[in-house]
Design a protein around this motif. Structure first.
Motif, PDB file in Angstrom:
ATOM      1  N   GLY A   1      11.503  21.845 -49.417  1.00  0.00           N
ATOM      2  CA  GLY A   1      12.511  21.516 -50.402  1.00  0.00           C
ATOM      3  C   GLY A   1      13.921  21.371 -49.865  1.00  0.00           C
ATOM      4  N   SER A   2      14.151  21.536 -48.590  1.00  0.00           N
ATOM      5  CA  SER A   2      15.485  21.370 -48.016  1.00  0.00           C
ATOM      6  C   SER A   2      15.351  20.849 -46.597  1.00  0.00           C
ATOM      7  CB  SER A   2      16.242  22.699 -48.015  1.00  0.00           C
ATOM      8  OG  SER A   2      15.591  23.626 -47.181  1.00  0.00           O
ATOM      9  N   GLU A   3      16.454  20.320 -46.095  1.00  0.00           N
ATOM     10  CA  GLU A   3      16.456  19.848 -44.717  1.00  0.00           C
ATOM     11  C   GLU A   3      16.516  21.039 -43.771  1.00  0.00           C
ATOM     12  OE1 GLU A   3      16.049  16.788 -43.540  1.00  0.00           O
ATOM     13  OE2 GLU A   3      15.769  16.089 -45.588  1.00  0.00           O
ATOM     14  N   ASP A   4      15.967  20.876 -42.597  1.00  0.00           N
ATOM     15  CA  ASP A   4      15.941  21.977 -41.634  1.00  0.00           C
ATOM     16  C   ASP A   4      17.208  21.978 -40.786  1.00  0.00           C
ATOM     17  OD1 ASP A   4      15.204  19.580 -40.518  1.00  0.00           O
ATOM     18  OD2 ASP A   4      14.099  20.522 -38.893  1.00  0.00           O
ATOM     19  N   LEU A   5      17.579  23.172 -40.310  1.00  0.00           N
ATOM     20  CA  LEU A   5      18.707  23.330 -39.390  1.00  0.00           C
ATOM     21  C   LEU A   5      18.147  23.464 -37.990  1.00  0.00           C
ATOM     22  CD1 LEU A   5      20.985  25.907 -41.221  1.00  0.00           C
ATOM     23  CD2 LEU A   5      21.541  23.553 -40.690  1.00  0.00           C
ATOM     24  N   ILE A   6      18.641  22.656 -37.094  1.00  0.00           N
ATOM     25  CA  ILE A   6      18.158  22.760 -35.719  1.00  0.00           C
ATOM     26  C   ILE A   6      18.868  23.919 -35.031  1.00  0.00           C
ATOM     27  CG2 ILE A   6      17.513  20.338 -35.578  1.00  0.00           C
ATOM     28  CD1 ILE A   6      20.069  19.786 -34.084  1.00  0.00           C
ATOM     29  N   ALA A   7      18.357  24.369 -33.914  1.00  0.00           N
ATOM     30  CA  ALA A   7      18.876  25.549 -33.232  1.00  0.00           C
ATOM     31  C   ALA A   7      20.329  25.389 -32.808  1.00  0.00           C
ATOM     32  CB  ALA A   7      18.009  25.876 -32.024  1.00  0.00           C
ATOM     33  N   VAL A   8      20.755  24.202 -32.459  1.00  0.00           N
ATOM     34  CA  VAL A   8      22.133  23.967 -32.051  1.00  0.00           C
ATOM     35  C   VAL A   8      23.077  24.248 -33.217  1.00  0.00           C
ATOM     36  CG1 VAL A   8      23.759  22.204 -31.256  1.00  0.00           C
ATOM     37  CG2 VAL A   8      21.459  22.314 -30.299  1.00  0.00           C
ATOM     38  N   GLU A   9      22.683  23.881 -34.435  1.00  0.00           N
ATOM     39  CA  GLU A   9      23.518  24.122 -35.603  1.00  0.00           C
ATOM     40  C   GLU A   9      23.627  25.609 -35.918  1.00  0.00           C
ATOM     41  OE1 GLU A   9      21.756  21.763 -38.637  1.00  0.00           O
ATOM     42  OE2 GLU A   9      22.845  19.959 -38.076  1.00  0.00           O
TER      43      GLU A   9
ATOM     44  N   GLU B   1      26.413  32.997 -49.396  1.00  0.00           N
ATOM     45  CA  GLU B   1      25.158  33.493 -49.966  1.00  0.00           C
ATOM     46  C   GLU B   1      24.916  32.903 -51.356  1.00  0.00           C
ATOM     47  OE1 GLU B   1      21.702  35.646 -49.596  1.00  0.00           O
ATOM     48  OE2 GLU B   1      23.309  35.733 -48.139  1.00  0.00           O
ATOM     49  N   GLU B   2      25.967  32.885 -52.190  1.00  0.00           N
ATOM     50  CA  GLU B   2      25.823  32.387 -53.565  1.00  0.00           C
ATOM     51  C   GLU B   2      25.562  30.883 -53.592  1.00  0.00           C
ATOM     52  OE1 GLU B   2      28.787  34.081 -52.688  1.00  0.00           O
ATOM     53  OE2 GLU B   2      27.889  36.014 -53.203  1.00  0.00           O
ATOM     54  N   SER B   3      26.350  30.143 -52.799  1.00  0.00           N
ATOM     55  CA  SER B   3      26.168  28.690 -52.790  1.00  0.00           C
ATOM     56  C   SER B   3      24.818  28.315 -52.187  1.00  0.00           C
ATOM     57  CB  SER B   3      27.301  28.010 -52.025  1.00  0.00           C
ATOM     58  OG  SER B   3      27.236  28.346 -50.654  1.00  0.00           O
ATOM     59  N   ASN B   4      24.382  29.099 -51.217  1.00  0.00           N
ATOM     60  CA  ASN B   4      23.083  28.845 -50.606  1.00  0.00           C
ATOM     61  C   ASN B   4      21.960  29.058 -51.612  1.00  0.00           C
ATOM     62  OD1 ASN B   4      21.313  28.181 -48.559  1.00  0.00           O
ATOM     63  ND2 ASN B   4      21.101  30.295 -47.885  1.00  0.00           N
TER      64      ASN B   4
ATOM     65  N   PHE C   1      19.558  26.224 -53.078  1.00  0.00           N
ATOM     66  CA  PHE C   1      18.114  26.396 -52.911  1.00  0.00           C
ATOM     67  C   PHE C   1      17.381  26.225 -54.232  1.00  0.00           C
ATOM     68  CE2 PHE C   1      14.268  29.022 -52.236  1.00  0.00           C
ATOM     69  CZ  PHE C   1      13.742  28.309 -51.172  1.00  0.00           C
ATOM     70  N   ARG C   2      17.913  26.808 -55.315  1.00  0.00           N
ATOM     71  CA  ARG C   2      17.293  26.662 -56.643  1.00  0.00           C
ATOM     72  C   ARG C   2      17.327  25.205 -57.102  1.00  0.00           C
ATOM     73  NH1 ARG C   2      20.765  30.422 -58.322  1.00  0.00           N
ATOM     74  NH2 ARG C   2      20.224  32.439 -57.496  1.00  0.00           N
ATOM     75  N   THR C   3      18.436  24.535 -56.858  1.00  0.00           N
ATOM     76  CA  THR C   3      18.551  23.123 -57.225  1.00  0.00           C
ATOM     77  C   THR C   3      17.539  22.280 -56.452  1.00  0.00           C
ATOM     78  OG1 THR C   3      20.909  23.454 -57.605  1.00  0.00           O
ATOM     79  CG2 THR C   3      20.147  21.187 -57.417  1.00  0.00           C
ATOM     80  N   ASN C   4      17.413  22.550 -55.165  1.00  0.00           N
ATOM     81  CA  ASN C   4      16.441  21.810 -54.349  1.00  0.00           C
ATOM     82  C   ASN C   4      15.017  22.077 -54.790  1.00  0.00           C
ATOM     83  OD1 ASN C   4      18.290  20.485 -52.782  1.00  0.00           O
ATOM     84  ND2 ASN C   4      18.283  22.000 -51.146  1.00  0.00           N
ATOM     85  N   LEU C   5      14.725  23.311 -55.202  1.00  0.00           N
ATOM     86  CA  LEU C   5      13.378  23.619 -55.696  1.00  0.00           C
ATOM     87  C   LEU C   5      13.095  22.889 -56.999  1.00  0.00           C
ATOM     88  CD1 LEU C   5      12.862  27.413 -54.947  1.00  0.00           C
ATOM     89  CD2 LEU C   5      11.710  25.475 -53.908  1.00  0.00           C
ATOM     90  N   ASP C   6      14.106  22.762 -57.860  1.00  0.00           N
ATOM     91  CA  ASP C   6      13.917  22.028 -59.108  1.00  0.00           C
ATOM     92  C   ASP C   6      13.671  20.539 -58.843  1.00  0.00           C
ATOM     93  OD1 ASP C   6      14.272  24.342 -60.533  1.00  0.00           O
ATOM     94  OD2 ASP C   6      16.409  23.990 -60.927  1.00  0.00           O
ATOM     95  N   LEU C   7      14.347  20.003 -57.857  1.00  0.00           N
ATOM     96  CA  LEU C   7      14.216  18.583 -57.541  1.00  0.00           C
ATOM     97  C   LEU C   7      13.045  18.275 -56.610  1.00  0.00           C
ATOM     98  CD1 LEU C   7      17.976  17.698 -57.027  1.00  0.00           C
ATOM     99  CD2 LEU C   7      16.564  17.286 -59.047  1.00  0.00           C
ATOM    100  N   LEU C   8      12.436  19.324 -56.054  1.00  0.00           N
ATOM    101  CA  LEU C   8      11.355  19.119 -55.085  1.00  0.00           C
ATOM    102  C   LEU C   8      10.179  18.375 -55.696  1.00  0.00           C
ATOM    103  CD1 LEU C   8      10.258  19.628 -52.262  1.00  0.00           C
ATOM    104  CD2 LEU C   8       9.393  21.829 -53.074  1.00  0.00           C
ATOM    105  N   LYS C   9       9.792  18.726 -56.919  1.00  0.00           N
ATOM    106  CA  LYS C   9       8.664  18.060 -57.572  1.00  0.00           C
ATOM    107  C   LYS C   9       8.961  16.571 -57.757  1.00  0.00           C
ATOM    108  CE  LYS C   9       5.564  18.442 -61.487  1.00  0.00           C
ATOM    109  NZ  LYS C   9       5.245  19.146 -62.716  1.00  0.00           N
ATOM    110  N   GLN C  10      10.193  16.257 -58.156  1.00  0.00           N
ATOM    111  CA  GLN C  10      10.566  14.856 -58.339  1.00  0.00           C
ATOM    112  C   GLN C  10      10.571  14.104 -57.014  1.00  0.00           C
ATOM    113  OE1 GLN C  10      14.349  15.086 -60.199  1.00  0.00           O
ATOM    114  NE2 GLN C  10      13.538  15.718 -62.196  1.00  0.00           N
ATOM    115  N   ARG C  11      11.047  14.740 -55.962  1.00  0.00           N
ATOM    116  CA  ARG C  11      11.058  14.098 -54.648  1.00  0.00           C
ATOM    117  C   ARG C  11       9.641  13.855 -54.148  1.00  0.00           C
ATOM    118  NH1 ARG C  11      14.799  17.765 -51.134  1.00  0.00           N
ATOM    119  NH2 ARG C  11      14.142  16.333 -49.495  1.00  0.00           N
ATOM    120  N   ARG C  12       8.741  14.805 -54.399  1.00  0.00           N
ATOM    121  CA  ARG C  12       7.335  14.627 -53.991  1.00  0.00           C
ATOM    122  C   ARG C  12       6.698  13.487 -54.764  1.00  0.00           C
ATOM    123  NH1 ARG C  12       5.416  20.931 -53.599  1.00  0.00           N
ATOM    124  NH2 ARG C  12       6.338  21.348 -51.569  1.00  0.00           N
TER     125      ARG C  12
END
Length: 142
Positions: free
Chosen positions: A11-19, A32-35, A39-50
């Protein structure tokens, strides 16, 4: 499909080790809060993206199917038609080389074994032991 496999699964893009080691704007502005909210927003949109990825995948398969059907030259034979069967390299007699015939026959269609496969018999009425696919057959004209 327009999406990375990681984003479709998690449900989200990955962070590479350099980042992770070197601070970037993507990494430093995350709290923490924005993350959690992101994350909740991405989980809600995950079904639509799939679902969108699935729709694109089905559309791509339909395009490939249309292209194949346009190029494929399917042949159909009736029982009693006279045909030639392809001679494969393993069936050719030794010593003749490139002058060996590419088609053998004529044979008569004895029956339909399945979708695109036919049972053949020789002109003497002797039945061939296996069925042949339509790709390896062509009509014989007297």
């Amino acid at each position: 499909m327009g999406e990375t496999p990681f984003s479709l699964v998690y449900g989200s893009e990955d962070l590479i080790a350099v980042e992770n080691r070197e601070p970037s704007t993507r990494f430093t502005l995350a709290t923490e809060e924005s993350n959690d909210e992101e994350f909740r927003t991405n989980l809600d949109l995950l079904k639509q993206r799939r679902e969108a990825a699935l729709i694109r995948m089905v559309a791509q398969k339909q395009i490939i199917e249309r292209y194949y059907n346009r190029k494929a030259h399917l042949r159909y034979f009736k029982i009693g038609d006279f045909i030639l069967k392809k001679v494969f390299q393993s069936m050719k007699t030794t010593g003749e080389g490139k002058l060996n015939p590419n088609w053998d026959g004529p044979y008569k269609v004895r029956g339909i074994a399945g979708k695109g496969s036919y049972e053949l018999e020789t002109m003497d009425g002797k039945v061939l032991p296996s069925s042949w696919n339509v790709v390896h057959l062509k009509k014989y004209y007297f």
